[in-house]
Design a protein around this motif. Structure first.
Motif, mmCIF file in Angstrom:
data_model
loop_
_atom_site.group_PDB
_atom_site.id
_atom_site.type_symbol
_atom_site.label_atom_id
_atom_site.label_comp_id
_atom_site.label_asym_id
_atom_site.label_seq_id
_atom_site.Cartn_x
_atom_site.Cartn_y
_atom_site.Cartn_z
ATOM 1 N N GLU A 36 0.839 -1.202 0.000
ATOM 2 C CA GLU A 36 0.000 0.000 0.000
ATOM 3 C C GLU A 36 0.874 1.253 0.000
ATOM 4 O OE1 GLU A 36 -3.982 -1.476 2.349
ATOM 5 O OE2 GLU A 36 -2.152 -1.123 3.507
ATOM 6 N N ALA A 37 1.937 1.219 0.779
ATOM 7 C CA ALA A 37 2.858 2.351 0.835
ATOM 8 C C ALA A 37 3.523 2.558 -0.520
ATOM 9 C CB ALA A 37 3.915 2.128 1.918
ATOM 10 N N GLU A 47 2.184 11.887 -9.903
ATOM 11 C CA GLU A 47 1.350 13.101 -9.888
ATOM 12 C C GLU A 47 2.102 14.316 -9.343
ATOM 13 O OE1 GLU A 47 -1.922 11.750 -7.552
ATOM 14 O OE2 GLU A 47 -2.747 10.532 -9.176
ATOM 15 N N ASP A 48 3.386 14.145 -9.044
ATOM 16 C CA ASP A 48 4.230 15.202 -8.469
ATOM 17 C C ASP A 48 3.594 15.795 -7.208
ATOM 18 O OD1 ASP A 48 6.569 16.676 -8.391
ATOM 19 O OD2 ASP A 48 5.733 18.327 -9.558
ATOM 20 N N ASP A 49 3.116 14.891 -6.347
ATOM 21 C CA ASP A 49 2.442 15.273 -5.102
ATOM 22 C C ASP A 49 3.412 15.092 -3.939
ATOM 23 O OD1 ASP A 49 0.803 15.549 -2.861
ATOM 24 O OD2 ASP A 49 -0.400 13.774 -3.286
ATOM 25 N N GLN A 50 4.139 16.154 -3.589
ATOM 26 C CA GLN A 50 5.172 16.063 -2.550
ATOM 27 C C GLN A 50 4.586 15.648 -1.201
ATOM 28 O OE1 GLN A 50 8.417 16.184 -3.235
ATOM 29 N NE2 GLN A 50 8.789 15.586 -1.135
ATOM 30 N N ARG A 51 3.409 16.161 -0.861
ATOM 31 C CA ARG A 51 2.771 15.798 0.409
ATOM 32 C C ARG A 51 2.457 14.304 0.458
ATOM 33 N NH1 ARG A 51 -2.789 16.279 1.853
ATOM 34 N NH2 ARG A 51 -3.011 16.094 4.094
ATOM 35 N N GLY A 52 1.947 13.773 -0.652
ATOM 36 C CA GLY A 52 1.656 12.337 -0.739
ATOM 37 C C GLY A 52 2.906 11.484 -0.655
ATOM 38 N N ILE A 53 3.981 11.963 -1.278
ATOM 39 C CA ILE A 53 5.261 11.253 -1.235
ATOM 40 C C ILE A 53 5.762 11.162 0.204
ATOM 41 C CG2 ILE A 53 7.706 11.412 -1.861
ATOM 42 C CD1 ILE A 53 6.749 12.696 -4.531
ATOM 43 N N GLU A 54 5.724 12.287 0.899
ATOM 44 C CA GLU A 54 6.199 12.319 2.285
ATOM 45 C C GLU A 54 5.327 11.456 3.194
ATOM 46 O OE1 GLU A 54 6.371 16.470 3.218
ATOM 47 O OE2 GLU A 54 8.017 16.822 1.822
ATOM 48 N N GLY A 58 6.490 7.739 5.185
ATOM 49 C CA GLY A 58 6.468 7.548 6.625
ATOM 50 C C GLY A 58 5.722 6.307 7.084
ATOM 51 N N TRP A 59 5.054 5.625 6.175
ATOM 52 C CA TRP A 59 4.251 4.459 6.560
ATOM 53 C C TRP A 59 5.089 3.230 6.873
ATOM 54 C CZ3 TRP A 59 -0.012 4.764 2.236
ATOM 55 C CH2 TRP A 59 -0.842 5.863 2.489
ATOM 56 N N VAL A 60 6.198 3.068 6.177
ATOM 57 C CA VAL A 60 7.052 1.884 6.363
ATOM 58 C C VAL A 60 8.509 2.338 6.348
ATOM 59 C CG1 VAL A 60 5.407 0.236 5.330
ATOM 60 C CG2 VAL A 60 7.057 1.400 3.871
ATOM 61 N N SER A 61 9.395 1.435 6.671
ATOM 62 C CA SER A 61 10.821 1.763 6.658
ATOM 63 C C SER A 61 11.282 2.023 5.216
ATOM 64 C CB SER A 61 11.637 0.615 7.261
ATOM 65 O OG SER A 61 11.647 -0.485 6.366
ATOM 66 N N PRO A 62 12.370 2.759 5.042
ATOM 67 C CA PRO A 62 12.890 3.002 3.689
ATOM 68 C C PRO A 62 13.207 1.701 2.936
ATOM 69 C CG PRO A 62 13.957 4.486 5.241
ATOM 70 C CD PRO A 62 13.138 3.507 6.055
ATOM 71 N N PHE A 67 11.679 -2.099 -1.371
ATOM 72 C CA PHE A 67 11.257 -3.435 -1.815
ATOM 73 C C PHE A 67 9.891 -3.362 -2.493
ATOM 74 C CE2 PHE A 67 8.812 -7.296 -1.088
ATOM 75 C CZ PHE A 67 9.611 -8.231 -1.724
ATOM 76 N N GLY A 68 8.955 -2.625 -1.887
ATOM 77 C CA GLY A 68 7.611 -2.509 -2.451
ATOM 78 C C GLY A 68 7.600 -1.820 -3.800
ATOM 79 N N VAL A 69 8.391 -0.754 -3.947
ATOM 80 C CA VAL A 69 8.476 -0.053 -5.226
ATOM 81 C C VAL A 69 9.085 -0.977 -6.281
ATOM 82 C CG1 VAL A 69 9.626 1.848 -6.445
ATOM 83 C CG2 VAL A 69 8.521 2.262 -4.236
#
Length: 101
Positions: A36-37, A47-54, A58-62, A67-69
């Protein structure tokens, strides 16, 4: 009989005679999983949504997000390759603007 039943319930819940019902439990919000993250992160990047990216970061570890990406990218390339009837390699190179090898 009813008094014994109520007495047992009160003992179980820690409630004393004459008190109202116990307070409602606080329901914790479910934590998003790494897929989901990753989906939220990649969508926000597209969508170039910086707020969404941040937020998604924060939902999971880097490491988990990475791995998810990666998993999302693999699945997307496979799906496009099947749709286009091409190899995953040629689809990946095409998406990145690289010449087909």
């Amino acid at each position: 009989m009813f008094d014994k039943l109520m007495s047992g319930i009160r003992r179980f819940t820690g409630q004393k005679a004459g008190e109202g019902p116990p307070p409602a439990r606080v329901v914790r919000q479910r934590q998003p999983n790494l897929f989901e993250a990753a989906a939220a992160y990649v969508s926000a990047c597209a969508e170039d949504d910086q707020r969404g990216i941040e937020e998604a970061s924060g939902w999971v570890s880097p490491e988990a997000l990475s791995f998810g990406v990666n998993e999302l990218a693999c699945r997307a390339v496979i799906a496009l390759a099947r749709e286009r009837d091409e190899s995953p390699r040629s689809v990946a190179r095409s998406l990145l603007g690289l010449p087909v090898a």
